[in-house]
Design an enzyme around this catalytic site. Structure first.
Site, PDB file in Angstrom:
ATOM      1  N   LEU A   1     -10.595   6.871   2.221  1.00 24.42           N
ATOM      2  CA  LEU A   1      -9.455   7.783   2.418  1.00 24.42           C
ATOM      3  C   LEU A   1      -8.459   7.642   1.287  1.00 24.42           C
ATOM      4  O   LEU A   1      -7.744   8.574   0.943  1.00 24.42           O
ATOM      5  CB  LEU A   1      -8.755   7.458   3.732  1.00 24.42           C
ATOM      6  CG  LEU A   1      -9.449   7.896   5.015  1.00 24.42           C
ATOM      7  CD1 LEU A   1      -8.748   7.290   6.216  1.00 24.42           C
ATOM      8  CD2 LEU A   1      -9.448   9.415   5.124  1.00 24.42           C
TER       9      LEU A   1
ATOM     10  N   GLY B   1      -4.741   1.711  -2.190  1.00 22.50           N
ATOM     11  CA  GLY B   1      -3.347   1.350  -2.406  1.00 22.50           C
ATOM     12  C   GLY B   1      -3.249   0.017  -3.105  1.00 22.50           C
ATOM     13  O   GLY B   1      -4.250  -0.517  -3.589  1.00 22.50           O
TER      14      GLY B   1
ATOM     15  N   PHE C   1      -2.856  -2.844  -1.904  1.00 21.17           N
ATOM     16  CA  PHE C   1      -3.391  -4.027  -1.228  1.00 21.17           C
ATOM     17  C   PHE C   1      -4.811  -3.875  -0.722  1.00 21.17           C
ATOM     18  O   PHE C   1      -5.329  -4.743  -0.047  1.00 21.17           O
ATOM     19  CB  PHE C   1      -2.457  -4.416  -0.069  1.00 21.17           C
ATOM     20  CG  PHE C   1      -1.054  -4.563  -0.550  1.00 21.17           C
ATOM     21  CD1 PHE C   1      -0.698  -5.652  -1.321  1.00 21.17           C
ATOM     22  CD2 PHE C   1      -0.106  -3.581  -0.293  1.00 21.17           C
ATOM     23  CE1 PHE C   1       0.580  -5.775  -1.810  1.00 21.17           C
ATOM     24  CE2 PHE C   1       1.171  -3.706  -0.778  1.00 21.17           C
ATOM     25  CZ  PHE C   1       1.526  -4.798  -1.549  1.00 21.17           C
ATOM     26  N   GLY C   2      -5.405  -2.746  -1.004  1.00 17.91           N
ATOM     27  CA  GLY C   2      -6.784  -2.592  -0.561  1.00 17.91           C
ATOM     28  C   GLY C   2      -7.187  -1.138  -0.472  1.00 17.91           C
ATOM     29  O   GLY C   2      -6.445  -0.237  -0.886  1.00 17.91           O
ATOM     30  N   ILE C   3      -8.386  -0.952   0.076  1.00 19.54           N
ATOM     31  CA  ILE C   3      -8.930   0.396   0.194  1.00 19.54           C
ATOM     32  C   ILE C   3      -8.907   0.794   1.662  1.00 19.54           C
ATOM     33  O   ILE C   3      -9.113  -0.038   2.548  1.00 19.54           O
ATOM     34  CB  ILE C   3     -10.383   0.433  -0.343  1.00 19.54           C
ATOM     35  CG1 ILE C   3     -10.396  -0.064  -1.792  1.00 19.54           C
ATOM     36  CG2 ILE C   3     -10.975   1.831  -0.241  1.00 19.54           C
ATOM     37  CD1 ILE C   3     -11.772  -0.102  -2.421  1.00 19.54           C
ATOM     38  N   VAL C   4      -8.649   2.064   1.908  1.00 16.79           N
ATOM     39  CA  VAL C   4      -8.596   2.553   3.288  1.00 16.79           C
ATOM     40  C   VAL C   4      -9.809   3.447   3.536  1.00 16.79           C
ATOM     41  O   VAL C   4     -10.096   4.354   2.754  1.00 16.79           O
ATOM     42  CB  VAL C   4      -7.290   3.334   3.551  1.00 16.79           C
ATOM     43  CG1 VAL C   4      -7.246   3.817   4.987  1.00 16.79           C
ATOM     44  CG2 VAL C   4      -6.076   2.479   3.238  1.00 16.79           C
TER      45      VAL C   4
ATOM     46  N   LYS D   1      -8.145  -0.426   6.926  1.00 17.41           N
ATOM     47  CA  LYS D   1      -7.640  -0.915   5.638  1.00 17.41           C
ATOM     48  C   LYS D   1      -8.234  -2.291   5.365  1.00 17.41           C
ATOM     49  O   LYS D   1      -7.990  -3.240   6.124  1.00 17.41           O
ATOM     50  CB  LYS D   1      -6.110  -0.985   5.695  1.00 17.41           C
ATOM     51  CG  LYS D   1      -5.467  -1.285   4.367  1.00 17.41           C
ATOM     52  CD  LYS D   1      -3.962  -1.055   4.462  1.00 17.41           C
ATOM     53  CE  LYS D   1      -3.356  -0.796   3.109  1.00 17.41           C
ATOM     54  NZ  LYS D   1      -2.040  -0.218   3.174  1.00 17.41           N
TER      55      LYS D   1
ATOM     56  N   ASP E   1       8.690  -0.579   1.475  1.00 19.41           N
ATOM     57  CA  ASP E   1       7.880   0.317   0.635  1.00 19.41           C
ATOM     58  C   ASP E   1       7.892   1.744   1.194  1.00 19.41           C
ATOM     59  O   ASP E   1       6.842   2.369   1.358  1.00 19.41           O
ATOM     60  CB  ASP E   1       6.445  -0.220   0.533  1.00 19.41           C
ATOM     61  CG  ASP E   1       5.677   0.412  -0.631  1.00 19.41           C
ATOM     62  OD1 ASP E   1       6.312   1.091  -1.462  1.00 19.41           O
ATOM     63  OD2 ASP E   1       4.453   0.238  -0.694  1.00 19.41           O
TER      64      ASP E   1
END
Ligand code: ATP
Ligand code: MG
Length: 818
Positions: free
Chosen positions: A529, A532, A534-537, A553, A650
């Site tokens: 999706l 970001g 901090f990781g992939i969604v 996530k 954020d």
């Protein structure tokens, strides 16, 4: 024990588990005051059996919860557990509860802590008790007169030699194994008519009868006097003139033998009154209950509750089984509200609302599921006639109130609304076509949580303002939708909690997934999706009682070490937050190598894509205002209203997601702490995104909720102008930094420049000006000058007037630093 024991009755241990409960039963000629028995006490089971041993009286453990007992009378010699009378409808008795024969209260049932659970009301002081072979437990006075008997304290079953007088009733159980009062009654009316009807719980308002003996005559002599179940097995209404009126047409031709068979007539939990027989005499207690007749003939059709759900729950469809018992089914794309109650209500697994339809106009969202001879006869809101089938479908499809259209008789179109009641399959409808409107994309199934306890007031204000601004009709639909969503959230929450209890090690309502579960849910982490910091969604689907679309996530592995210690503590905090403007965290997964977070799926993407998609038209002003309000409310909740204060750190349009209704939902809250981000003042530790971070991050200043207020101010200007906070490609250098440009526009009196030719915004100049002023207050360099999010919501709502904002000053410094 004080009673004289005549004999012990040993039942074979190889029988069903049920029979093992009656391992030792005592036949009692006379039971005296003071006799007692404790639930679950294996050393001295006080299971009194009738002289023949046919019936037993005592505590039976409940199937689902063996630590809970029912004080009851049952058939002692047959395998199939069949309770004919039970003491309390309200509470099962916990292990250690005691039943005692007392003089003043008769049978007295008390919990281990001494609380009274139930008592038999005696008219005169009792001095002894007998348990008859008929299955009747009788309390007697000194002269052996009955002062209370189980045969006169009606539950759901009648036995041979039991009678019923006018004004008395049987009442069904709530469910097969739930002894609470159910929604059906067999009532002997004072006018002599014996009837079956459903009641609306908890008020007990009675719906129209679905069966009547009709023993009400103008000639009072032929009116019903008593319901008799005679010893020879006849069940009939005795009229005033002593003539018999067979209870059921079916019953008149059936001959039964009480020597060879046990007989009983039970008002089942599903509303069918059935006369059963079971063979006696088999040493193993084998055999089963056979229905000889039942009423009504077709409960699905005969029962029509004008002010209730009908035989099955709302939105369900009743189909008659072979044994004349109803089978309730949810329509396709609907599922049970309570999975443990198959006869209960069904909820749509998708969202349908006029509010959403308005927003998605033009998109082809629904399709029809076609059923035959299915009807919800009392759920119409309009009849169109003459009409063609095509017109019927079209008019339902285009009508956001319409959930079902039935086309019948060649020219008639009934449009129906939720909740649908009295659903049934009725072959006599002769080929009626039923079109159920369901969502095309059947995986977008989750109704977003709308209402949160703590914020009831706020929600009511929102609801109120929405309602004031819409038509009366729409209001009803919105109210219904809100009510449905509220109850859904309750149930959903409950479901999560229960799931969590079984599977998670964290004491929270979050579900603990295994890595394999999430691998399967995301088809091997297939559909990304987004990515970001901090990781992939990934997109996925999990089963949380119903099919639920989720975003998973996967946190970057380099974070693992930092995350390890606090992970679950922080998850607990996030797991306890519930607000309609927050993306719910549903669960998590923790392995040696991986940390994953499972969120509600937000079907309408990010605010960034809504605002900055240059190819699309600007989203409507109204929608943008709604989003600005939503984000403010979500932040207020995080800052002031949830159990532990959460600073987001954020806030930016990528972290504002849009649900099925285009409600703004803040995502990634709590991550700052979860990821153990040291909220210190060094550049490397800045948790935030360029263009949205406040100056405190670069100065030796404490990080407070005011950093979010700053970011909100930037976001608000983006929502107003539909452009990014920093745009170095802007044709005019003056416009590169949105906050600066906004202040210039404000001081120069050209606020309209900010919205270019956005006519809706220009027509609402007062609001436009107010938003820009609020934003300018939020982006003040001095955190002390910035309002709190509570102030912001008050200004947005117009409760507090917005003062002239000072120059934010030095705004540009941050960009040179980041
Ligand atoms: P940051 O790491 O600063 O939060 P980001 O928001 O762009 O930046 P992620 O939070 O990892 O990055 O999200 C990446 C993308 O995944 C989002 O932009 C969004 O498109 C998508 N996404 C995230 N959460 C969801 C969700 N709950 N439902 C649908 N899509 C989501
Ligand atoms: Mg994000």
């Amino acid at each position: 024990m004080a009673f004289s024991v005549l004999h012990f009755l040993y039942c074979s241990m190889i029988l069903s588990p049920f029979v093992t409960f009656s391992v030792v039963a005592q036949t009692k000629a006379n039971i005296v005051i003071g006799d007692s028995h404790t639930a679950g006490s294996s050393s001295s089971p006080w299971l009194v059996s009738s002289p023949s041993g046919d019936f037993a009286f005592g505590f039976l453990p409940q199937d689902a919860t063996p630590d809970q007992f029912i004080l009851c009378i049952w058939y002692a010699k047959i395998q199939e557990k069949t309770i004919v009378w039970f003491a309390s409808r309200d509470y099962p008795a916990p292990k250690g509860s005691k039943v005692e024969i007392t003089a003043d209260d008769g049978l007295l049932l008390t919990a281990p802590n001494g609380d009274q659970l139930w008592k038999s009301e005696v008219t005169v002081r009792a001095s002894s008790a007998v348990f008859n072979d008929t299955g009747n437990f009788v309390l007697q006075d000194g002269g052996s007169n009955s002062v209370w008997e189980s045969f006169k304290d009606y539950r759901d079953t009648l036995l041979p030699s039991q009678t019923m007088e006018k004004g008395q009733k049987l009442s069904s159980k709530l469910r097969r194994d739930d002894f609470k009062p159910g929604k059906f009654e067999l009532f002997f009316q004072n006018d002599g008519n014996l009837v079956l009807h459903s009641i609306n719980l908890p008020s007990k308002y009675a719906n129209k009868n679905y069966f009547e003996t009709g023993t009400i005559e103008s000639d009072t002599l032929s009116a019903g006097k008593q319901l008799m179940f005679d010893r020879s097995g006849g069940l009939y209404v005795l009229r005033e003139n002593n003539q018999k009126h067979n209870f059921s047409e079916g019953g008149s031709g059936v001959s039964v033998s009480t020597t060879e068979f046990y007989l009983r007539a039970t008002l089942n939990f599903d509303g069918v009154f059935t006369f059963y027989q079971h063979p006696k005499g088999s040493s193993s207690g084998s055999g089963s209950w056979t229905p000889l007749w039942s009423e009504p003939g077709n409960i699905c059709k005969d029962n029509l509750a004008e002010a209730g759900s009908g035989v099955c729950g709302y939105n369900s469809i009743c189909n008659l089984g072979d044994d004349r018992r109803p089978i309730c089914n949810c329509p396709k794309w609907y599922s049970l509200v309570d999975p443990n109650d198959p006869n209960g209500s069904c909820k749509p697994d998708f969202v349908q609302s006029c509010a959403e339809d308005e927003l998605t106009k033009g998109k082809d969202v629904y399709e029809f599921e076609v059923l035959t001879d299915t009807d919800w006869p009392l759920s119409d809101y309009v009849l169109q006639k003459p009409f063609t089938e095509e017109l019927c479908k079209q008019s339902c499809m285009e009508d956001c109130m319409c959930s079902v259209a039935v086309f019948r008789l060649g020219d008639s179109c009934w449009k129906k609304k939720l909740p649908l009641s009295n659903g049934r399959i009725d072959p006599t409808l002769n080929g009626a076509k039923t079109f159920m409107k369901v969502r095309k994309d059947n995986t977008s199934l989750v109704v977003p949580p709308i209402i949160e306890h703590k914020n009831n007031r706020n929600t009511m204000i929102v609801v109120g303002s929405v309602l004031l601004g819409s038509s009366a009709c729409l209001n009803l639909v919105l109210l219904a939708a809100i009510c449905l969503s509220t109850s859904y959230v309750f149930r959903y929450k409950k479901k999560l909690i229960s799931v969590g209890k079984v599977e998670t090690t964290v004491e929270t309502n979050l579900r603990c997934f295994t890595y394999e579960e999430l691998q399967e849910a995301t088809s091997g982490f297939d559909k990304v999706l987004g990515k970001g910091a901090f990781g992939i969604v990934y997109e996925g689907v999990v089963n949380m009682g119903s099919v639920t679309r989720v975003a998973v996530k996967k946190l970057n592995s380099f974070l693992l070490e930092e995350v390890q210690k606090e992970f679950k503590n922080e998850l607990n905090v996030i797991g306890l937050t519930h607000h309609k403007n927050l993306v719910r965290l549903l669960g998590f997964c923790e392995t040696e190598q991986e940390r994953l977070l499972v969120y509600e799926y937000m079907s309408n993407g990010t605010l960034a894509s809504l605002l900055f998609n240059v190819l699309d038209e600007k989203p409507s002003w109204k929608l943008r205002l709604q989003i600005a309000n939503g984000v403010a409310r979500g932040l207020l909740y995080l800052h002031e209203e949830c159990s532990t204060q959460i600073i987001h750190c954020d806030i930016k349009p990528q972290n504002i997601l849009l649900d099925d209704y285009y409600n703004a939902r803040i995502s990634d809250f709590g991550l700052a702490k979860l990821l153990n981000m040291n909220q210190s003042k060094t550049n490397t530790a800045i948790r935030g995104t360029k263009g949205y971070v406040a100056l405190e991050w670069f100065k030796n200043m404490p990080i407070t909720t005011k950093v979010d207020v700053y970011s909100y101010g930037v976001l608000l200007l983006e929502i107003v102008s539909c452009r990014k906070s920093v745009d170095f490609e802007a044709e005019d250098e003056q416009k590169a930094i949105l906050t600066e440009w906004a202040y210039d526009c404000y001081t120069e009196g050209v606020i309209h420049d900010l919205v270019e030719n956005d006519q809706e915004a220009l027509d609402d100049k007062k609001t436009l000006e107010k938003l820009v002023m609020i934003a300018l207050w939020c982006v003040q360099e001095d955190p002390g000058l910035r309002p709190t999010m509570r102030n912001v919501t008050q200004m947005l709502e117009g409760v507090v007037e917005v003062q002239v904002p000072p120059c934010p000053s030095q705004i540009s410094v941050q960009y040179s630093l980041v």
